[in-house]
Design an enzyme around this catalytic site. Sequence first.
Site, PDB file in Angstrom:
ATOM      1  N   CYS A  85       0.836  -1.211   0.000  1.00  0.00           N
ATOM      2  CA  CYS A  85       0.000   0.000   0.000  1.00  0.00           C
ATOM      3  C   CYS A  85       0.863   1.250   0.000  1.00  0.00           C
ATOM      4  O   CYS A  85       1.998   1.250   0.488  1.00  0.00           O
ATOM      5  CB  CYS A  85      -0.903   0.033   1.231  1.00  0.00           C
ATOM      6  SG  CYS A  85      -1.994  -1.382   1.434  1.00  0.00           S
ATOM      7  N   ASP A  86       0.299   2.323  -0.519  1.00  0.00           N
ATOM      8  CA  ASP A  86       0.945   3.624  -0.419  1.00  0.00           C
ATOM      9  C   ASP A  86      -0.130   4.696  -0.496  1.00  0.00           C
ATOM     10  O   ASP A  86      -1.152   4.505  -1.176  1.00  0.00           O
ATOM     11  CB  ASP A  86       1.957   3.835  -1.548  1.00  0.00           C
ATOM     12  CG  ASP A  86       2.841   5.041  -1.273  1.00  0.00           C
ATOM     13  OD1 ASP A  86       3.847   4.884  -0.553  1.00  0.00           O
ATOM     14  OD2 ASP A  86       2.518   6.147  -1.756  1.00  0.00           O
ATOM     15  N   SER A  87       0.086   5.802   0.207  1.00  0.00           N
ATOM     16  CA  SER A  87      -0.912   6.877   0.236  1.00  0.00           C
ATOM     17  C   SER A  87      -0.273   8.232  -0.031  1.00  0.00           C
ATOM     18  O   SER A  87       0.865   8.489   0.375  1.00  0.00           O
ATOM     19  CB  SER A  87      -1.614   6.923   1.603  1.00  0.00           C
ATOM     20  OG  SER A  87      -2.300   5.726   1.861  1.00  0.00           O
TER      21      SER A  87
END
Length: 231
Positions: free
Chosen positions: A96-98
Amino acid sequence: MPHTSDPASVHPSVHLVLGSRSPARLATLAAAGVTPTVVVSDVDEPAVLAGARERAAALGTPLEPVDAVLALAQAKAEAVTRQVEESGVSALVVGCDSMLEIDGEVVGKPADADEARARWRAMRGRAAVLHSGHWLVDAREADDGGTGATLGATSSTTVHFADVDDAEIDAYVATGEPLHVAGAFTIDGLGGPYVERIEGDHHGVVGLSLPLLRELLGELDVPWRALRDAG
């Protein structure tokens, strides 16, 4: 007559590896009954983004925020998958990455307290979009139903920030929390009082969208309960 389960409803448990050191993502999964193994990647994020921009430029398009976070999520998931396969573990891997998009600009974690304060002065009383990329890799052994599939998607949620004054911004930044999270805020921690409302999945703002992960699992014919049962 005694109740008997429908054989079609029975599914073997599946182990999940979370390719992120984020306590919030881990807590989100735990609250939903999933206990993953955490394996952190050593991905060079600037290099990944530079490569993604080059590929987009070759197609004559800019690198959109939804694609930027997805590229990072994919790179992290694939790096962790290599570690998982080397260890002989049979599992699904999610990376994941935001990033926060405001005024067409994408921002991640602030570099220091000054940048965090400036970020909040730009965000207060306004709305921005938090993009969270998710990438899922099926690294299960063939005997466990593994397919080797790799797929991903991005969750995007609009966040409306309170019109906080400079003193409140300074006090929040002084806690240190904004320095460790994308967009310099949390919705599930000390920053919660400064988020007035959201439009979209609140899990995505935390950094891992449970509904989106469930959809990706469905593409692999893995029901959500298989993760929950894995324990």
